[in-house]
Design an enzyme around this catalytic site. Structure first.
Site, PDB file in Angstrom:
ATOM      1  CD  GLU B  62      -1.669   1.712   2.901  1.00  0.00           C
ATOM      2  OE1 GLU B  62      -1.140   2.820   3.146  1.00  0.00           O
ATOM      3  OE2 GLU B  62      -2.130   0.965   3.799  1.00  0.00           O
ATOM      4  CG  HIS B  63       3.510   2.676   3.329  1.00  0.00           C
ATOM      5  ND1 HIS B  63       4.227   3.645   3.990  1.00  0.00           N
ATOM      6  CD2 HIS B  63       2.509   2.325   4.171  1.00  0.00           C
ATOM      7  CE1 HIS B  63       3.683   3.858   5.184  1.00  0.00           C
ATOM      8  NE2 HIS B  63       2.655   3.065   5.313  1.00  0.00           N
ATOM      9  CD  GLU B 134       1.978   3.007   9.252  1.00  0.00           C
ATOM     10  OE1 GLU B 134       2.728   2.844   8.259  1.00  0.00           O
ATOM     11  OE2 GLU B 134       0.744   2.996   9.177  1.00  0.00           O
TER      12      GLU B 134
END
Lengths: 424, 421
Positions: B62-63, B134
């Site tokens: 996704e990143h 994160e």
């Protein structure tokens, strides 16, 4: 499209703002009781919403209140504290579904909801001339837990602590829920007297937004707020022009997995000032999104952080830059962050940064108009600042901002405090 | 309500849903694949044997999709006045943007970037530092920790017990090749959905989407073969305790759903029934909530939730508390009492009304509509049928659900305690 807010003063110091629009499924009501944020009253004021929610004369338990609201197809209701500049505000918040979306024969939800709001706000459960003692004691404990709860959210904690250190001698440093050490001295009778005084003398703003008849809302509000009023207090202004004598650095240690770096800056500009919009653009370029200098340089180029942003407190004239980083990267992150500020001051601003920032701010202002709660909140800032603008005016003001004005706003920025939460 | 959805399945298998929201400035689109953190063992199209991939790779992907040869996709969106974002959960990866202008350009960009991966050795390595931060951010988040530990206690093997983002160690094993393999498997339009909402013309929007896909060619892959370990009905552990830097203990209690293995309208019915049940027993207006509150064991931060997927389901009950053990005992005793005395029909009627109201309120928010819609879509549920099902469900259904779910045998709890000073 949205309407605009029509205003009427219905009782001494009570202003009602109504926005009639059929855009939403709900009717949103907010009541704000303003108070000055002060050392002596901060904890008292904070306790009031908690006690009020426990019961009123006509619905003596919170179970009865919730039952009543659930029967209104889940009317939303809350009472809480918000802090805006050096104001501490008690906020009553309600939203009910518009009758027309519900099964036939359902009507009067708004009236019934307002009735509950009125009772909870103005006829609390009393005994011996004060708040119910049991509720008072229990809610003192709940408030204490809420005061301490800040500690559990390290991101918010690191921002709040930075402002506390930075504004040590200013009222702004007070936490919205007050201080633990004050709780002991509170008393249910004195607390009720204090609240009663607020209802009599403090400014109150009422907002209603949804598919309503403006005149009918004014009428209802007049009947609702028949509280004896007079000698309305002026809320003292927020201190903005505090000089930075010397840059401070504060290091705090806890058992954490990630370092949290917060930089507190003075902007010397608040909402209502001529250079407010340039400051807003300046903040956007610095740390207001993925296109910003901080995001690009701290995160994308140097891979130092997952989150990094800057934010202004528009009624206080301060800014915070926050990021979550590896403990050892403190110096590196601080250097890169400072470099972004000095670049801004030196006018190193690309056309892309300028235009993307303006677009982002304009778009988010337009989106505010799609959300009744956010619209009211934005409008309240104007009421407090004494500058009432419609969203379209704000957008025009953003469009007009020049690079030169942004650089001027940037050059007013003064770093005051560097705060770092690190491991033990 | 006046909102309607226009839908179409394109030739390539993509499901498109469009909802007009008259008078709204904001336009919102979400493009999602049925691929989440639990999909860590599968067969790559054209191959025979399944492969196992490192934990956290769906989120990593996704990143990385936000990077193209020309640079950052987020910047491109910002240039076009839109803000973009994405999220990964157990079953879904979703890419989204919101804007007030240049909607069709942004919509094109959304499809373009999701359909065009650009992974290099360098950009994959660079992302590891960001994702590590994160992960560390979540390690300091007590609300997330207490929840994750609960799932670790409830489940023996099912990958729902693994952190969505993986661990600092597992993401170090991720490389360019594996990312491409995951991409090829899961980012085929057949496995995806596109939902847009805002004040635009649906026919025109559909046209734009179709013409964007005309230039692309896809092979039909058919159903993706995914493998999940066999999960026993029983819980793994009764309790997990962790110490963190917090001001007070934090408590989560969960019940493992043993009635699983189906999706569609049957799952929707179970989902709604379970939520009514939880509210009746422990919602704000319940007797048990009141008792626990007055004993100082809970406050407004206490919450209830139910997560029902095809292959697993659980509810989460909890919040901060002064005494996790006592709260745990009191909830179990309270449940027992309800079992003996039975549920109250008035509570049922009232909570149903509340749910009708909350559903209608949800339509104020375009992003709420879109995200809710797609999360149910992957369970073969059309969420617009919610009210219909809410009406079909009876008091007896709730009673029946209560007789099988919330059995103490299938519960675990998770506690975060303040560090000892």
């Amino acid at each position: 499209m949205n309407g605009v807010f029509v205003k009427k003063e219905i009782n001494d110091g009570i202003r009602v703002f109504v926005n009639s629009t059929d855009k939403f499924k709900t009717i949103t009501v907010k009541v704000f009781v303003h108070q000055s944020l002060r050392e002596e009253t901060v904890t008292k004021t904070a306790l009031i919403p908690f006690v009020l929610k426990r019961g009123c004369e006509f619905m003596p338990t919170s179970q009865e209140i919730t039952t009543y609201l659930e029967n209104l197809y889940g009317a939303g209701f809350d009472v809480d504290i918000i802090k805006k500049g050096e104001r501490q505000i008690i906020e009553f918040d309600m939203d009910v579904v518009n009758d027309k979306f519900l099964p036939p024969n359902t009507e009067g939800l708004l009236e019934k909801g307002l009735q509950a709001l009125k009772e909870i706000m103005m006829n609390p459960l009393l005994e011996n001339g004060g708040f119910n003692k049991t509720y008072f004691e229990q809610e003192k404990d709940v408030l204490l837990r809420n005061i301490k709860d800040l500690f559990n959210n390290k991101r918010a904690y690191a921002v709040e602590r930075c402002f506390q250190e930075m504004c040590r001698d200013e009222r702004f440093s007070l936490y919205k829920y007050g201080k633990e050490e004050d709780l002991e001295d509170l008393d249910p009778v004195k607390l009720y007297d204090y609240y009663d005084e607020m209802l009599k003398h403090n400014p109150i703003d009422v907002f209603v937004m949804g598919d309503v008849d403006v005149e009918k809302v004014f009428e209802t509000a007049e009947k609702m707020f028949k509280y004896p009023r007079g000698n309305i207090k002026a809320i003292p202004p927020t201190l903005v022009d505090k000089k930075v004598e010397k840059e401070k650095t504060v290091i705090e240690k806890q058992k954490v997995n990630q370092g949290k770096l917060s930089l507190g800056l003075r902007t010397y500009t608040v909402y209502g000032d001529d250079d407010y919009y340039p400051l807003l653009v300046c903040n956007g370029i610095l740390g207001g999104g993925v296109h910003s200098k901080l995001f690009q340089n701290v995160r994308e180029k140097a891979s130092l952080a997952y989150y990094v942003f800057s934010r202004i407190e528009k009624l206080k004239g301060v800014m915070v830059i926050a990021s979550g980083i590896e403990f050892k990267d403190y110096d590196k992150t601080l250097d890169i962050t400072k470099k972004q500020i000095s670049d801004l001051k030196n006018g190193v601003i690309s056309d892309y940064e300028m235009s993307a920032t303006k677009k982002m701010i304009i778009s988010s202002l337009k989106e505010v108009a799609d959300n009744p709660m956010a619209t009211i909140n934005l409008y309240l800032d104007g009421v407090i600042a004494g500058k009432i603008e419609e969203i379209d005016d704000m957008i025009k003001n953003i469009e007009k901002v020049t690079k030169q004005e942004v650089v001027e706003a940037a050059n007013k920025l003064k770093l005051d405090t560097v705060y770092f939460l690190t491991q033990e | 309500m006046k909102e309607r959805i226009v839908s179409k399945v394109l030739d390539n298998g993509l499901s498109v849903f469009l909802m007009r929201k008259k008078g709204y400035n904001k336009k919102f689109a979400i493009y999602a694949t049925h691929y989440g953190s639990i999909d860590n063992e599968f067969v790559i199209p054209g191959e025979e044997k399944p492969i196992k991939v490192p934990d956290g790779i769906a989120h990593f992907l996704e990143h990385k999709l936000f990077e193209e040869e020309y640079g950052s996709v987020m910047d491109r969106f910002a240039e076009q006045g839109a803000s973009s974002n994405a999220y990964t959960n157990y079953t879904t990866t979703a890419y989204l943007f919101s804007c007030t202008d240049r909607f069709y350009e942004n919509l094109d960009l959304l499809i373009d970037f999701v359909q065009k991966p650009y992974f290099t050795k360098e950009n994959v390595e660079k992302e590891k530092g960001i994702i590590e931060q994160e992960i560390r951010m979540y390690l300091d988040d007590p609300g997330w920790r207490v929840f994750m530990n609960l799932l670790k206690a409830l489940y023996h093997k099912h990958p729902v017990r693994i952190d969505i983002a993986g661990s600092v160690e597992s993401i170090r094993q991720i490389d360019m090749d594996t990312l491409y393999k995951c991409y090829e498997t899961f980012y085929n339009p057949e496995n995806m959905v596109l939902f847009a909402v805002g004040d635009f013309d649906e026919a025109e929007a559909l046209n734009k989407i179709e013409s964007n896909f005309k230039k692309r060619k896809y092979e039909v892959h058919g159903k993706i073969k995914r493998f999940y370990p066999e999960e026993p009905k029983e819980i793994y552990k009764t309790k997990i305790v962790e110490n963190l830097s917090v001001s007070e203990p934090l408590f989560h209690m969960g019940f493992k759903d043993t009635d699983v293995g189906y999706d569609g309208s049957k799952l929707l019915k179970k989902d709604i029934t379970t939520r009514i049940l939880l509210d009746m027993i422990l919602g704000r207006s319940s007797k048990l909530y009141r008792q626990l509150y007055e004993e100082g064991l809970i406050d407004d931060r206490f919450s209830l939730d139910y997560e029902g997927q095809k292959d697993y389901g659980f509810c989460v009950i909890g919040g901060p508390t002064r005494d996790p053990e006592m709260l745990h005992d009191r909830i179990l005793k309270g449940l027992e009492e309800y079992k003996v005395k039975g549920l109250n029909k008035e509570d049922y009627e009232r909570n149903k009304k509340k749910m009708i109201g909350n559903y209608i309120k949800g339509f104020n928010s375009p992003e709420f509509i879109a995200t809710t819609f797609i999360s149910y879509h992957f369970k073969n549920i059309n969420i617009l049928q919610y009210l219909e099902y809410l009406n079909i469900i009876t008091f007896k259904d709730v009673e029946e659900r209560f007789s099988s779910f919330l059995d103490p045998k299938y519960h675990s709890y998770s506690v975060i305690l303040p560090d000892e000073k």
